[in-house]
Design a protein around this motif. Structure first.
Motif, PDB file in Angstrom:
ATOM      1  N   GLY A  35       5.557  -5.179  -5.242  1.00  0.00           N
ATOM      2  CA  GLY A  35       6.459  -5.522  -4.158  1.00  0.00           C
ATOM      3  C   GLY A  35       6.431  -4.527  -3.029  1.00  0.00           C
ATOM      4  N   TYR A  36       7.583  -4.352  -2.394  1.00  0.00           N
ATOM      5  CA  TYR A  36       7.691  -3.555  -1.184  1.00  0.00           C
ATOM      6  C   TYR A  36       9.148  -3.155  -0.995  1.00  0.00           C
ATOM      7  CZ  TYR A  36       8.954  -8.286   0.290  1.00  0.00           C
ATOM      8  OH  TYR A  36       9.514  -9.529   0.360  1.00  0.00           O
ATOM      9  N   ALA A  37       9.417  -2.331   0.001  1.00  0.00           N
ATOM     10  CA  ALA A  37      10.777  -1.868   0.250  1.00  0.00           C
ATOM     11  C   ALA A  37      11.271  -2.374   1.597  1.00  0.00           C
ATOM     12  CB  ALA A  37      10.851  -0.344   0.207  1.00  0.00           C
ATOM     13  N   VAL A  38      12.585  -2.558   1.681  1.00  0.00           N
ATOM     14  CA  VAL A  38      13.245  -2.977   2.915  1.00  0.00           C
ATOM     15  C   VAL A  38      14.353  -1.974   3.227  1.00  0.00           C
ATOM     16  CG1 VAL A  38      14.655  -4.755   4.008  1.00  0.00           C
ATOM     17  CG2 VAL A  38      12.733  -5.413   2.545  1.00  0.00           C
ATOM     18  N   TYR A  39      14.350  -1.484   4.477  1.00  0.00           N
ATOM     19  CA  TYR A  39      15.356  -0.531   4.938  1.00  0.00           C
ATOM     20  C   TYR A  39      16.137  -1.146   6.096  1.00  0.00           C
ATOM     21  CZ  TYR A  39      12.826   2.963   2.239  1.00  0.00           C
ATOM     22  OH  TYR A  39      12.232   3.659   1.214  1.00  0.00           O
ATOM     23  N   GLU A  40      17.461  -1.152   5.976  1.00  0.00           N
ATOM     24  CA  GLU A  40      18.330  -1.618   7.044  1.00  0.00           C
ATOM     25  C   GLU A  40      18.906  -0.385   7.734  1.00  0.00           C
ATOM     26  OE1 GLU A  40      21.131  -3.998   4.948  1.00  0.00           O
ATOM     27  OE2 GLU A  40      19.634  -5.497   4.344  1.00  0.00           O
ATOM     28  N   ILE A  41      18.555  -0.217   9.004  1.00  0.00           N
ATOM     29  CA  ILE A  41      18.867   1.024   9.712  1.00  0.00           C
ATOM     30  C   ILE A  41      19.819   0.743  10.861  1.00  0.00           C
ATOM     31  CG2 ILE A  41      17.874   2.933  11.037  1.00  0.00           C
ATOM     32  CD1 ILE A  41      15.308   2.524   9.381  1.00  0.00           C
ATOM     33  N   GLU A  42      20.880   1.512  10.928  1.00  0.00           N
ATOM     34  CA  GLU A  42      21.840   1.454  12.028  1.00  0.00           C
ATOM     35  C   GLU A  42      21.976   2.853  12.622  1.00  0.00           C
ATOM     36  OE1 GLU A  42      25.614  -0.215  11.139  1.00  0.00           O
ATOM     37  OE2 GLU A  42      24.825  -2.221  10.694  1.00  0.00           O
ATOM     38  N   GLY A  43      21.746   2.959  13.918  1.00  0.00           N
ATOM     39  CA  GLY A  43      21.827   4.266  14.560  1.00  0.00           C
ATOM     40  C   GLY A  43      20.875   5.238  13.898  1.00  0.00           C
ATOM     41  N   ASN A  44      21.418   6.378  13.479  1.00  0.00           N
ATOM     42  CA  ASN A  44      20.581   7.403  12.852  1.00  0.00           C
ATOM     43  C   ASN A  44      20.791   7.489  11.343  1.00  0.00           C
ATOM     44  OD1 ASN A  44      23.117   8.484  12.748  1.00  0.00           O
ATOM     45  ND2 ASN A  44      22.573  10.468  13.645  1.00  0.00           N
ATOM     46  N   ARG A  45      21.131   6.358  10.731  1.00  0.00           N
ATOM     47  CA  ARG A  45      21.325   6.375   9.280  1.00  0.00           C
ATOM     48  C   ARG A  45      20.736   5.132   8.639  1.00  0.00           C
ATOM     49  NH1 ARG A  45      25.930   3.714   7.001  1.00  0.00           N
ATOM     50  NH2 ARG A  45      26.918   2.317   8.514  1.00  0.00           N
ATOM     51  N   ILE A  46      20.353   5.291   7.397  1.00  0.00           N
ATOM     52  CA  ILE A  46      19.899   4.170   6.592  1.00  0.00           C
ATOM     53  C   ILE A  46      21.134   3.546   5.968  1.00  0.00           C
ATOM     54  CG2 ILE A  46      18.534   3.465   4.593  1.00  0.00           C
ATOM     55  CD1 ILE A  46      16.615   5.765   5.264  1.00  0.00           C
ATOM     56  N   LEU A  91       7.079   4.350  -3.539  1.00  0.00           N
ATOM     57  CA  LEU A  91       7.235   2.911  -3.724  1.00  0.00           C
ATOM     58  C   LEU A  91       6.187   2.313  -4.651  1.00  0.00           C
ATOM     59  CD1 LEU A  91       7.896   1.924   0.007  1.00  0.00           C
ATOM     60  CD2 LEU A  91       9.540   2.674  -1.726  1.00  0.00           C
ATOM     61  N   GLY A  92       6.612   1.296  -5.383  1.00  0.00           N
ATOM     62  CA  GLY A  92       5.669   0.466  -6.101  1.00  0.00           C
ATOM     63  C   GLY A  92       4.728  -0.213  -5.124  1.00  0.00           C
ATOM     64  N   SER A  93       3.662  -0.789  -5.627  1.00  0.00           N
ATOM     65  CA  SER A  93       2.586  -1.229  -4.742  1.00  0.00           C
ATOM     66  C   SER A  93       2.571  -2.737  -4.530  1.00  0.00           C
ATOM     67  CB  SER A  93       1.235  -0.787  -5.309  1.00  0.00           C
ATOM     68  OG  SER A  93       1.063  -1.325  -6.605  1.00  0.00           O
ATOM     69  N   ALA A 151       8.478  -1.597   4.393  1.00  0.00           N
ATOM     70  CA  ALA A 151       7.567  -0.538   3.929  1.00  0.00           C
ATOM     71  C   ALA A 151       6.680  -1.074   2.813  1.00  0.00           C
ATOM     72  CB  ALA A 151       8.353   0.673   3.439  1.00  0.00           C
ATOM     73  N   LEU A 152       5.367  -1.054   3.062  1.00  0.00           N
ATOM     74  CA  LEU A 152       4.371  -1.508   2.102  1.00  0.00           C
ATOM     75  C   LEU A 152       3.599  -0.311   1.567  1.00  0.00           C
ATOM     76  CD1 LEU A 152       2.821  -4.335   4.328  1.00  0.00           C
ATOM     77  CD2 LEU A 152       4.718  -4.583   2.719  1.00  0.00           C
ATOM     78  N   ALA A 153       3.142  -0.403   0.344  1.00  0.00           N
ATOM     79  CA  ALA A 153       2.291   0.652  -0.216  1.00  0.00           C
ATOM     80  C   ALA A 153       1.150   0.018  -0.982  1.00  0.00           C
ATOM     81  CB  ALA A 153       3.096   1.570  -1.133  1.00  0.00           C
ATOM     82  N   ASP A 154      -0.046   0.548  -0.798  1.00  0.00           N
ATOM     83  CA  ASP A 154      -1.204   0.219  -1.632  1.00  0.00           C
ATOM     84  C   ASP A 154      -1.483  -1.285  -1.685  1.00  0.00           C
ATOM     85  OD1 ASP A 154      -1.838   2.992  -3.104  1.00  0.00           O
ATOM     86  OD2 ASP A 154       0.333   2.748  -2.935  1.00  0.00           O
ATOM     87  N   VAL A 155      -1.799  -1.844  -0.529  1.00  0.00           N
ATOM     88  CA  VAL A 155      -2.280  -3.227  -0.501  1.00  0.00           C
ATOM     89  C   VAL A 155      -3.646  -3.295  -1.167  1.00  0.00           C
ATOM     90  CG1 VAL A 155      -2.919  -5.155   0.986  1.00  0.00           C
ATOM     91  CG2 VAL A 155      -0.949  -3.728   1.580  1.00  0.00           C
ATOM     92  N   GLN A 156      -4.531  -2.416  -0.790  1.00  0.00           N
ATOM     93  CA  GLN A 156      -5.741  -2.041  -1.533  1.00  0.00           C
ATOM     94  C   GLN A 156      -6.646  -3.217  -1.900  1.00  0.00           C
ATOM     95  OE1 GLN A 156      -4.708   1.171  -4.094  1.00  0.00           O
ATOM     96  NE2 GLN A 156      -6.670   1.206  -5.136  1.00  0.00           N
ATOM     97  N   LEU A 184       1.684   2.355   3.789  1.00  0.00           N
ATOM     98  CA  LEU A 184       1.577   3.749   3.389  1.00  0.00           C
ATOM     99  C   LEU A 184       0.245   4.103   2.729  1.00  0.00           C
ATOM    100  CD1 LEU A 184       5.203   3.912   2.006  1.00  0.00           C
ATOM    101  CD2 LEU A 184       4.395   4.897   4.169  1.00  0.00           C
ATOM    102  N   GLY A 185      -0.836   3.572   3.256  1.00  0.00           N
ATOM    103  CA  GLY A 185      -2.152   4.010   2.818  1.00  0.00           C
ATOM    104  C   GLY A 185      -2.739   3.200   1.679  1.00  0.00           C
ATOM    105  N   ASP A 186      -4.011   3.458   1.409  1.00  0.00           N
ATOM    106  CA  ASP A 186      -4.819   2.631   0.515  1.00  0.00           C
ATOM    107  C   ASP A 186      -4.718   1.180   0.957  1.00  0.00           C
ATOM    108  OD1 ASP A 186      -5.685   4.833  -0.832  1.00  0.00           O
ATOM    109  OD2 ASP A 186      -4.828   4.297  -2.762  1.00  0.00           O
ATOM    110  N   LEU A 187      -5.072   0.978   2.206  1.00  0.00           N
ATOM    111  CA  LEU A 187      -5.098  -0.369   2.771  1.00  0.00           C
ATOM    112  C   LEU A 187      -6.229  -1.157   2.145  1.00  0.00           C
ATOM    113  CD1 LEU A 187      -4.777   0.779   6.500  1.00  0.00           C
ATOM    114  CD2 LEU A 187      -2.965   0.572   4.775  1.00  0.00           C
ATOM    115  N   VAL A 188      -7.358  -0.457   1.897  1.00  0.00           N
ATOM    116  CA  VAL A 188      -8.513  -1.065   1.243  1.00  0.00           C
ATOM    117  C   VAL A 188      -8.880  -0.240   0.018  1.00  0.00           C
ATOM    118  CG1 VAL A 188      -9.318  -1.989   3.439  1.00  0.00           C
ATOM    119  CG2 VAL A 188     -10.249   0.189   2.618  1.00  0.00           C
ATOM    120  N   TRP A 189      -9.880  -0.720  -0.690  1.00  0.00           N
ATOM    121  CA  TRP A 189     -10.261  -0.071  -1.944  1.00  0.00           C
ATOM    122  C   TRP A 189     -11.724   0.358  -1.871  1.00  0.00           C
ATOM    123  CZ3 TRP A 189      -8.612  -2.427  -7.318  1.00  0.00           C
ATOM    124  CH2 TRP A 189      -8.732  -1.449  -8.292  1.00  0.00           C
TER     125      TRP A 189
END
Length: 502
Positions: A362-373, A341-343, A139-144, A179-184
């Motif tokens: 930075g960015y976030a990492v989610y490890e997902i198994e079945g229907n749970r994080i 998330l931080g950007s 998950a990325l936020a605000d590359v911008q 998550l948006g603000d791909l550009v500025w």
């Protein structure tokens, strides 16, 4: 009002009886592949299509134009009535199929381009695959990016760290969401952004942010033109494993960088229909740009967030958002949590590598198994995964009342974490809740923490948010030598840092 843009398409006609048709695969305007209408439209229907695996029809695939949500029948056929201005039709890819890709990017949509045609046909081919029992979400936020020097910093200071971590350290398969603000505010940079994000080497879906709107256009439905041209619809859904992903546009734009945080009635109506095809045992992961809930600043949260939460009632939901360039988590209800998330860019592209709250960009990492994080964490781009806090020594706080103690900035802390302190060789002590400074910082995190004494840890931006992950600790002994902080998150991750008394 649903967002749309007009596509002027010079298309040749293929005629079956009295029915005209055209097909725009989204890659070309002239010379595109045109699909003949070979499906008999039902009365009143002007959009038809077939979903197959290349040979066999696929029944039950959810298809939508952003207004109407329907499913394919036993022949793999869907039909609907669309407005002539509706730009896209898209599939909510089932979990048993791969995400379709085009030129390194997810492509779950097609342009409709109805124009003067009576009926158009838009068919989809999906590749059957084993259902993903586990996967990793980036998950990325605000590359911008909006200038060449910012692209250079992205190329030299972010991607060389991000790409190998994703490709070598994360458990495959890996999927991404930005998550948006791909550009500025610089619309041609959507193309440059696409080129850079493709280098990560995994499918990355996009949400639209306020800076992805053309500020020269005052109409919300037309300010999205650049985003839609590059990435397709501004809201949609898809499935991976036992997770149903939803991306919404929560920026209501008015031009000249003026906007409100709102989810349109059309999106709400679409979402209600979309969820009718999602079993309650699925995990919902919802991506937006502006945080839906900001308990510390409710005046800046999504205006109709309660209506959104009501639609999501009965599901386990994780909302992912950006926009604030800060890390914070909000428990909305027993079943809904939001991670803001931080950007990727930090506070700004200023070379400081810090977000507004003092956490690393930075960015976030989610490890997902079945229907749970199963696990998730925030990772500073140029730092090891274990780097989750920064400790400030005595005198580094500019606030007189905290200058005699230590300040702990635990970047991704939430109320579900436990924070313990060990002074020299004493026993571990759990910090009480009143050690957390909560929302006391009215402006910059660093204004509250420290002055010019540690400029390498001082962001230079003017953030809008307060910070809820700062802790104050007054050492018991005036002659203490070392203080160690241990922070444990609800997933069992334990992070430690120490500070020496100099």
């Amino acid at each position: 009002m649903i967002k749309y843009i007009k596509y002027y398409l010079l298309a040749f006609l293929l005629v079956t009886g009295s029915v005209a048709c055209s097909e725009d695969e989204g890659a070309q305007i002239l010379g595109a592949l045109h699909e003949k209408v070979d499906i008999e439209p039902e009365p009143g229907m002007n959009l038809v299509g077939r979903v197959t695996d290349g040979k066999n029809p696929i029944e039950g695939v959810v298809v939508s134009d952003g207004f109407t949500v329907t499913t394919t029948d036993a022949r793999g056929i869907y039909q609907m009535r669309v407005k002539r201005t509706t730009p896209f039709v898209f599939v909510s890819v089932p979990a048993e199929y791969e995400i379709p890709m085009e030129n390194g990017h997810p492509k779950i949509y097609k342009k409709i381009a109805l124009g003067d045609n009576d009926v158009v046909q838009r068919s989809f081919k999906l590749e059957r695959a084993a259902k993903k029992e586990r996967f990793t979400l980036l998950a990325l936020a605000d590359v911008q990016i909006g200038r060449e020097d910012e692209v250079t910093m992205l190329d030299e200071e972010v991607l060389p760290f991000l790409i190998p971590y994703v490709q070598k350290e994360l458990q495959a398969p890996v999927y991404g969401i930005s998550l948006g603000d791909l550009v500025w505010d610089n619309m041609p940079y959507h193309t440059i952004y696409k080129e850079r994000i493709q280098k990560i080497g995994v499918p990355v879906f996009q949400a639209i942010g306020n800076h992805d709107h053309d500020k020269a256009v005052s109409d919300d439905t037309e300010a999205d033109a650049s985003f839609e041209s590059a990435f397709g619809p501004t809201y949609y859904s898809y499935n991976i494993g036992d997770c149903h992903f939803i991306v919404l546009d929560d920026v209501l734009y008015a031009g000249s960088s003026s906007y409100t945080a709102d989810i349109t009635d059309e999106q709400m109506a679409w979402l209600e229909q979309d969820l009718q095809y999602v079993p309650k045992d699925k995990l919902i992961i919802l991506g937006v740009h502006i945080p839906t809930s900001r308990r510390n600043r409710p005046s800046t949260q999504v205006e109709n967030c309660e209506e959104l939460y009501a639609l999501l009632d009965g599901y386990q939901v994780r909302i992912l958002s950006g926009h604030s360039h800060n890390n914070y988590t909000t428990t909305i209800s027993e079943s809904i949590e939001e991670n803001t998330l931080g950007s990727v860019m930090g506070a700004y592209w200023n070379g400081k590598e810090l977000c507004n709250d003092g956490s690393p960009r930075g960015y976030a990492v989610y490890e997902i198994e079945g229907n749970r994080i199963k696990n998730w964490y925030y990772k500073g781009t140029a730092y090891p995964r274990e780097y989750q806090m920064y400790l400030y020594g005595p005198g580094e706080s500019v606030s007189e009342q905290y200058r005699d103690g230590l300040i702990f900035n635990i970047f991704n802390w939430h109320t579900t974490w436990t924070v313990e302190v060990q002074e020299d060789n004493s026993d571990w002590v759990t910090l009480p809740s009143d050690s957390n400074l909560k929302y006391e910082m009215d402006r910059r995190a660093y204004d509250f923490m420290f002055g010019e004494t540690v400029p390498e840890h001082r962001p230079t931006a003017e953030p809008e948010d307060k910070n809820d992950h700062m802790f104050y600790y007054k050492p018991v002994s005036d002659s203490w030598e070392k203080v160690t902080v241990k922070a444990t998150d609800p997933y069992g991750n334990v992070y430690t840092e120490s500070i020496q008394n100099e």
